[in-house]
Design an enzyme around this catalytic site. Structure first.
Site, PDB file in Angstrom:
ATOM      1  N   ASP A  12       0.877  -1.185   0.000  1.00  0.00           N
ATOM      2  CA  ASP A  12       0.000   0.000   0.000  1.00  0.00           C
ATOM      3  C   ASP A  12       0.907   1.226   0.000  1.00  0.00           C
ATOM      4  O   ASP A  12       2.118   1.108   0.216  1.00  0.00           O
ATOM      5  CB  ASP A  12      -0.897  -0.014   1.259  1.00  0.00           C
ATOM      6  CG  ASP A  12      -1.785   1.228   1.366  1.00  0.00           C
ATOM      7  OD1 ASP A  12      -2.335   1.664   0.334  1.00  0.00           O
ATOM      8  OD2 ASP A  12      -1.927   1.773   2.474  1.00  0.00           O
ATOM      9  N   SER A  13       0.307   2.381  -0.185  1.00  0.00           N
ATOM     10  CA  SER A  13       1.081   3.628  -0.108  1.00  0.00           C
ATOM     11  C   SER A  13       1.633   3.840   1.302  1.00  0.00           C
ATOM     12  O   SER A  13       2.579   4.593   1.487  1.00  0.00           O
ATOM     13  CB  SER A  13       0.181   4.811  -0.463  1.00  0.00           C
ATOM     14  OG  SER A  13      -0.875   4.909   0.474  1.00  0.00           O
ATOM     15  N   CYS A  75      -4.561  -1.351  -1.904  1.00  0.00           N
ATOM     16  CA  CYS A  75      -4.704   0.095  -2.116  1.00  0.00           C
ATOM     17  C   CYS A  75      -5.603   0.313  -3.321  1.00  0.00           C
ATOM     18  O   CYS A  75      -5.293  -0.175  -4.422  1.00  0.00           O
ATOM     19  CB  CYS A  75      -3.313   0.667  -2.369  1.00  0.00           C
ATOM     20  SG  CYS A  75      -3.311   2.420  -2.779  1.00  0.00           S
ATOM     21  N   GLU A 153      -1.728   8.024   8.788  1.00  0.00           N
ATOM     22  CA  GLU A 153      -0.273   7.813   8.767  1.00  0.00           C
ATOM     23  C   GLU A 153       0.390   8.359  10.035  1.00  0.00           C
ATOM     24  O   GLU A 153       1.441   7.894  10.440  1.00  0.00           O
ATOM     25  CB  GLU A 153       0.351   8.466   7.530  1.00  0.00           C
ATOM     26  CG  GLU A 153       0.023   7.759   6.227  1.00  0.00           C
ATOM     27  CD  GLU A 153       0.615   6.367   6.122  1.00  0.00           C
ATOM     28  OE1 GLU A 153       1.771   6.162   6.533  1.00  0.00           O
ATOM     29  OE2 GLU A 153      -0.097   5.461   5.625  1.00  0.00           O
ATOM     30  N   CYS A 185     -10.964   3.522   0.412  1.00  0.00           N
ATOM     31  CA  CYS A 185      -9.518   3.668   0.620  1.00  0.00           C
ATOM     32  C   CYS A 185      -9.182   2.800   1.830  1.00  0.00           C
ATOM     33  O   CYS A 185      -9.903   2.832   2.836  1.00  0.00           O
ATOM     34  CB  CYS A 185      -9.170   5.123   0.883  1.00  0.00           C
ATOM     35  SG  CYS A 185      -7.497   5.392   1.515  1.00  0.00           S
ATOM     36  N   HIS A 187      -7.072   3.001   4.098  1.00  0.00           N
ATOM     37  CA  HIS A 187      -6.780   3.687   5.365  1.00  0.00           C
ATOM     38  C   HIS A 187      -8.047   3.902   6.198  1.00  0.00           C
ATOM     39  O   HIS A 187      -7.976   4.009   7.424  1.00  0.00           O
ATOM     40  CB  HIS A 187      -6.141   5.053   5.106  1.00  0.00           C
ATOM     41  CG  HIS A 187      -4.696   5.008   4.701  1.00  0.00           C
ATOM     42  ND1 HIS A 187      -4.280   4.540   3.481  1.00  0.00           N
ATOM     43  CD2 HIS A 187      -3.570   5.380   5.367  1.00  0.00           C
ATOM     44  CE1 HIS A 187      -2.956   4.632   3.406  1.00  0.00           C
ATOM     45  NE2 HIS A 187      -2.505   5.135   4.540  1.00  0.00           N
TER      46      HIS A 187
END
Ligand code: DGL
Length: 266
Positions: A12-13, A75, A153, A185, A187
């Site tokens: 993932d990012s 992602c 994050e 998403c 996240h």
């Protein structure tokens, strides 16, 4: 290609893909899993598709060199930008993810579904094709959520700034009558308590992590029938700062020691 070495590569990012990894771990407990957070390049959501495609190819190359015989793109943004290239470049199963329009359309009673996702996902041709295929009579209202990935994050899952962003992004969807929100998403599942708090307990939240884990299980079974799982373990890598990634991942996952990727993959 390292055929059937019993490693599943997941990327993932950043740390969002851990919301998918936990379902993979539950569904396939005997697998050797390697997770890469592209923390040095997060967020993906506001970056050009070809940048994300190049990063995805680089991370996939790292995972394949580690012996991955299946890849999960944990992602939505990277799937939209890179799934096709990954599939043509690597001859192994590549499981991507996309906003779960179909189950959301089935779940709504009000006939209005809201989609929370990155701008990159919402602007992708892949997302337009999904709507074309599954929306039918249901009204789909989309909302890009700049800044939300950054909060996750930072490990800021409950703070005032995160709440403020969630209120700002859910308000227009609720005002249009959405009774179902797609978490588009990876996240965002970490923000479910705050989203429920803001949007009300009755809101239906659609997350795709469990479905992706089931699809991975099915694809491995069908496409790699001789394969043996590599042994229950999880390793974590990051393209960012290893100490910082370990700290955040430990909040979201529980005691993690992340290693920094070798220079060629940064
Ligand atoms: N977690 C990602 C997704 O599912 C990407 C978020 C980002 O880096 O912008 O879309």
């Amino acid at each position: 290609m390292a055929a059937c070495s019993g490693v599943i590569g997941v990327f993932d990012s950043g740390v969002g893909g851990l919301s998918v990894l936990r379902h993979i771990r539950q569904t396939l407990p005997d697998e050797r899993l390697i997770y890469v957070a592209d923390s040095g390049h997060v967020p993906y959501g506001d970056k050009p598709a070809n940048y994300i495609e190049q990063r995805s190819l680089t991370l996939a190359r790292f995972l394949v060199e580690q012996g991955a015989d299946a890849l999960v793109v944990a992602c939505n943004t990277a799937t939209a930008a890179a799934a096709a290239s990954l599939r043509s470049r690597f001859g192994i199963p590549v499981i991507g993810m996309e906003p779960a329009v179909k189950p959301a359309v089935a779940a709504t009673s009000s006939g209005v579904v809201g989609v929370l996702a990155t701008v990159g996902t919402l602007e992708s041709a892949r997302f337009a094709a999904l709507l074309e295929k599954y929306a039918g009579e249901v009204e789909i209202v989309t909302q890009g959520c700049p800044g939300l990935v950054e909060q996750v994050e930072l490990g800021e899952l409950h703070g005032a700034r995160t709440r403020e962003l969630i209120e700002r992004y859910t308000a227009p969807l609720l005002a249009r009558g959405a009774d179902t929100l797609i978490l588009g998403c990876t996240h965002y599942p970490f923000l479910i308590p705050l989203i429920r708090d803001t949007a009300g307990e009755d809101i239906v939240l659609i997350d795709t992590g469990a479905a992706v884990a089931r699809q991975l299980q099915r694809r491995i079974h069908e496409e790699l029938p001789e394969r043996k799982a590599g042994g229950a373990s999880v390793q974590f890598f990051t393209s960012g700062d290893a100490a910082q990634a370990s700290r955040i991942m430990s909040v979201l996952w529980g005691s993690v020691e992340a290693k920094r990727l070798p220079p060629a993959f940064l």
